[in-house]
Design an enzyme around this catalytic site. Structure first.
Site, PDB file in Angstrom:
ATOM      1  CG  ASN A  39      -2.026  -1.825   1.368  1.00 30.28           C
ATOM      2  OD1 ASN A  39      -2.597  -1.400   0.071  1.00 30.28           O
ATOM      3  ND2 ASN A  39      -2.234  -1.278   2.232  1.00 30.28           N
ATOM      4  CB  THR A 124      -3.446  -8.248   5.200  1.00 31.74           C
ATOM      5  OG1 THR A 124      -1.771  -7.946   6.263  1.00 31.74           O
ATOM      6  CG2 THR A 124      -4.278  -9.963   6.615  1.00 31.74           C
TER       7      THR A 124
HETATM    8  C1  BDR Z   1      -6.204  -5.107  -0.556  1.00 26.55           C
HETATM    9  O1  BDR Z   1      -5.296  -4.174  -0.948  1.00 26.55           O
HETATM   10  C2  BDR Z   1      -4.469  -3.527  -0.222  1.00 26.55           C
HETATM   11  O2  BDR Z   1      -5.073  -1.709  -0.552  1.00 26.55           O
HETATM   12  C3  BDR Z   1      -5.525  -3.946   1.269  1.00 26.55           C
HETATM   13  O3  BDR Z   1      -4.901  -3.584   1.955  1.00 26.55           O
HETATM   14  C4  BDR Z   1      -6.086  -4.726   1.088  1.00 26.55           C
HETATM   15  O4  BDR Z   1      -5.059  -5.761   1.594  1.00 26.55           O
HETATM   16  C5  BDR Z   1      -7.508  -4.970  -1.236  1.00 26.55           C
HETATM   17  O5  BDR Z   1      -7.103  -5.254  -2.585  1.00 26.55           O
HETATM   18 CA    CA Z   2      -3.067  -5.016   3.293  1.00 29.62          CA
END
Ligand code: BDR
Ligand code: CA
Length: 315
Positions: A39, A124
């Site tokens: 991100n 994540t």
């Molecule tokens: C995913 O992309 C990121 O922006 C979020 O944190 C999530 O893990 C969603 O596509």
């Molecule tokens: Ca994420």
């Protein structure tokens, strides 16, 4: 016994909420937090993870910096979703502790090899750190119980028409992870777009008491602006799904299927190709999550945040 996990993340608004949910839950024991460029840059996601833990008063969990770029590609970041800091919205003080002297890779290796029981990984963000771990220490695979991840989708993307952000950023890493033989839970857009939180629920969180709940409401205020401009009614809580699936799998509906990763398609680069009809005959290595009891999930989030207010979270 608590399930030991490692959170590998790129905070990120929804990553931060996933971290807080995991750290509050009595069924999980977060043994380490590792960060990755996604991100935002890896420098920013590291600081963000440390700020979130510090703000919540958690000092016993080591946080280590991971990969600053994908295995073979340049890093793509998502400031339009998460802001310049990667965690725009609330004013968060500087971290109250230092990062681990170990790299993410070293910390994951240490935690997994020293554990008496297999560890569950919860990525994540882009899967760069996890792929690097599997390349560097393939013997540790047998000590990884499962990978419960947020990424991919059976139908449609959010970064390209075919690809979801986390997989799109590092498809080569995703391919290594999905071919590892380790059981995978894939909380992709099929479920996370159903895991929306609405404005009235953000207000309930703000009012429920405690500074952590207020901070989460402020994160969600920022996150909601982007999603409302995109035409969503609420905001998809993508990353907390990967944690909630471990805590309360009964909230979810999934199907065990084979999934391949597209690494060179002209239009489909970064797509998770889900073999819904069993056409390939290949091993069904992924529990693809399709549906959620949305209200039960939001209640789990509220209950998690309440634990901070009541002083029930280990510091
Ligand atoms: C995913 O992309 C990121 O922006 C979020 O944190 C999530 O893990 C969603 O596509
Ligand atoms: Ca994420």
């Amino acid at each position: 016994m608590k399930k030991p996990i490692i959170m590998d993340c790129d905070p990120g608004h929804d990553d931060a909420i996933a971290l807080l949910m995991a750290l509050a839950n009595e069924r999980l024991e977060v043994r380490a937090v590792t960060t990755v460029g996604g991100n935002q840059t890896s420098a920013k996601t590291l600081i963000n993870a440390m700020k979130v833990l510090s703000f919540a008063g958690i000092h016993h969990v080591p946080v280590a910096a991971g990969a600053s770029k994908p295995l073979v590609r340049d890093l793509e970041i998502a400031p339009e979703v998460h802001g310049d800091s990667g965690l725009d919205g609330p004013e968060l003080p500087e971290p109250a502790f230092s990062a681990s002297p170990l790299s993410a890779l070293e910390l994951m290796e240490k935690v997994i090899s020293e554990s008496q029981v297999p560890i569950t990984l919860v990525p994540t963000g882009p899967l760069t750190n996890i792929a690097r771990l599997l390349i560097a220490a393939p013997h540790l695979k047998q000590k990884i119980e499962r990978i419960s991840l947020m990424g991919g989708s059976a139908v449609g993307g959010n970064w390209t028409p075919a690809a979801e952000f986390n997989i799109m950023v590092d498809p080569e890493a995703a391919e290594i992870v999905f071919e590892s033989g380790i059981p995978i839970t894939m909380c992709g857009l099929d479920v996370t777009h159903k895991a929306q939180i609405f404005n009235s629920e953000i207000e309930e969180i703000r009012q429920q008491g405690g500074k952590v709940a207020v901070m989460v409401a402020e994160l969600l205020d920022f996150f909601a602006k982007f999603h409302q401009e995109m035409g969503f009614e609420g905001s998809p809580l993508h990353d907390p799904c990967a944690v909630a699936w471990l805590i309360k799998p009964e909230l979810f509906i999934s199907q065990n299927l084979h999934v391949d990763i597209e690494t060179c398609g002209e239009y489909t680069d970064g797509a998770t190709v889900v073999d819904i009809h069993g056409i390939t005959g290949k091993e069904k290595q992924v529990d693809v999550v399709f549906d959620i009891d949305r209200e039960g999930f939001i209640q789990l989030l509220k209950d998690s945040l309440q634990c901070y207010h009541q002083g029930e979270v280990r510091s």
